[in-house]
Design a protein around this motif. Sequence first.
Motif, short mmCIF file in Angstrom:
data_model
loop_
_atom_site.label_atom_id
_atom_site.label_comp_id
_atom_site.label_asym_id
_atom_site.label_seq_id
_atom_site.Cartn_x
_atom_site.Cartn_y
_atom_site.Cartn_z
N PHE A 135 72.29 -14.37 9.57
CA PHE A 135 73.74 -14.22 9.42
C PHE A 135 74.16 -14.15 7.96
N GLN B 33 79.43 -10.81 11.29
CA GLN B 33 79.18 -12.17 11.77
C GLN B 33 80.20 -12.53 12.86
N SER C 271 79.49 -13.20 16.88
CA SER C 271 79.74 -14.53 17.44
C SER C 271 80.74 -14.49 18.59
#
Length: 155
Positions: free
Chosen positions: A110, A118, A122
Amino acid sequence: DERIYDAFISFSHHDEKFVNEVLVPQLERPPIGLPHYRLCIHYRDWLAGEWIADQIVRSVASSKRTIVVLTEHFLDSLWGKLEFRTAYKQVLTDKRMRLIIIVKGDLPPFDKMDQELQTYLSLNTYLKYDDPFFMDRLRYALPHNTSTNEPGSRK
């Protein structure tokens, strides 16, 4: 949706073999009975001499989906990052999931990713190439209103 392409494929040149030998044949020339897709691939569909940034914007805008082949090589590519950002912006503008991430190999760290990537990873599902149902999941994520290859079809 009257976009020209079903998907724009964004990838590092290091992953061109995967795109040419796996994705393109399975999506453009699949086995009989499966849908076939019209893909936008930079080395084939971009116009020589035009600004790359303009062609990225046009490719994303004229495609129903953007497929990102996410590898460490992709993260090292300035153009790959721009392609992701352009597709991500299109997702936010359209308020529709038009971005498909394929993780080929291990998920890159990441800390090598931009904040937007990122965040996207997520909050959203991504596909893993080593998943035994990878191609089925990819076809499911692509537009469903495409033609199928039927016996005797000239497509």
